[in-house]
Design an enzyme around this catalytic site. Structure first.
Site, short mmCIF file in Angstrom:
data_model
loop_
_atom_site.label_atom_id
_atom_site.label_comp_id
_atom_site.label_asym_id
_atom_site.label_seq_id
_atom_site.Cartn_x
_atom_site.Cartn_y
_atom_site.Cartn_z
N ASP A 10 0.84 -1.20 0.00
CA ASP A 10 0.00 0.00 0.00
C ASP A 10 0.88 1.26 0.00
O ASP A 10 1.98 1.25 -0.56
CB ASP A 10 -0.97 -0.04 1.18
N SER A 11 0.42 2.33 0.64
CA SER A 11 1.17 3.59 0.60
C SER A 11 2.52 3.49 1.31
O SER A 11 3.46 4.21 0.97
CB SER A 11 0.35 4.71 1.25
#
Length: 217
Positions: A10-11
């Site tokens: 993810d981020s």
């Protein structure tokens, strides 16, 4: 063709190629031997990750030199969002999270039978910090994520690694062994706490490099 290792997540993964990020540090460490390929998607949970596996990891035709050496799978921070708070749209129930992780591992093993896979658990949550620096509007005044919930997802990630017989970095536990760990949570991807997972990653990938065989066409 130079060997490749993929960072999938993810981020925390997407932002890891920023200044001082753990992805950038890996790329620098292996700059003469391996290409570190970023596959980070901000906001993603495992439900969305499963849906894009074919696009993220397309099959390689011909010589097996296109087969990557290894991949890190780093999801769970968004899955653990509480279902009744501001980021509920990202929430994935714990049982589904486990199923999705197993599906990701199975997909990678089927596509590339020799690939080495490393799971990374979601990190701990600094609830006070998320209230002071909210990512979105938070009229409820309650954190949309809790450390208790993150713990449950981290334990599930560890259990999946054990079930699939692959290594795992228990970031949730490792980070909290350091004083003032909460300071790292706001920008984990480029924080000053890479020792929690950067050193285990180096060890993992160094072992992969030792074991790799020269591909033949």
């Amino acid at each position: 063709m130079r060997p490749k290792i993929y960072l999938f997540g993810d981020s925390i993964t997407e932002e890891s190629f920023g200044d001082g990020g753990w992805g950038a540090s890996l790329a620098n460490h292996f700059s003469r031997s391996v290409d570190v390929v970023l596959r980070g998607y901000s906001g993603y949970n495992t439900r969305w990750a499963v849906k894009v596996l074919d696009k993220v990891f397309p099959a390689v035709e011909g010589c097996d030199g296109g087969e990557p050496l290894a991949v890190t799978v780093f999801f769970g921070a968004n899955d653990a969002c509480l279902p009744d708070r501001g980021s509920a749209f990202q929430h994935v129930p714990l049982d589904e999270y486990k199923h999705n992780l197993i599906s990701i591992v199975s997909f990678l093993k089927k596509r590339w039978p020799r690939i080495q896979i490393l799971l990374i658990t979601p990190p701990p949550i600094d609830e006070d910090g998320r209230l002071r620096y909210p990512y979105t509007d938070n009229p409820s005044g309650q954190p949309e994520r809790t450390n208790e919930a993150a713990s449950a997802y981290a334990k599930t990630c560890v259990a999946v690694a054990r079930e699939c017989e692959i290594p795992v970095v228990d970031l949730w536990t490792k980070m909290q062994q350091f004083p003032d760990w909460e300071k790292a949570c706001l920008r984990l991807a480029s924080s000053g706490y890479p020792i929690c997972y950067y050193k285990p990653l180096l060890k993992f990938y160094s072992q992969v490099r030792v074991e790799v065989h020269t591909p033949h066409c």
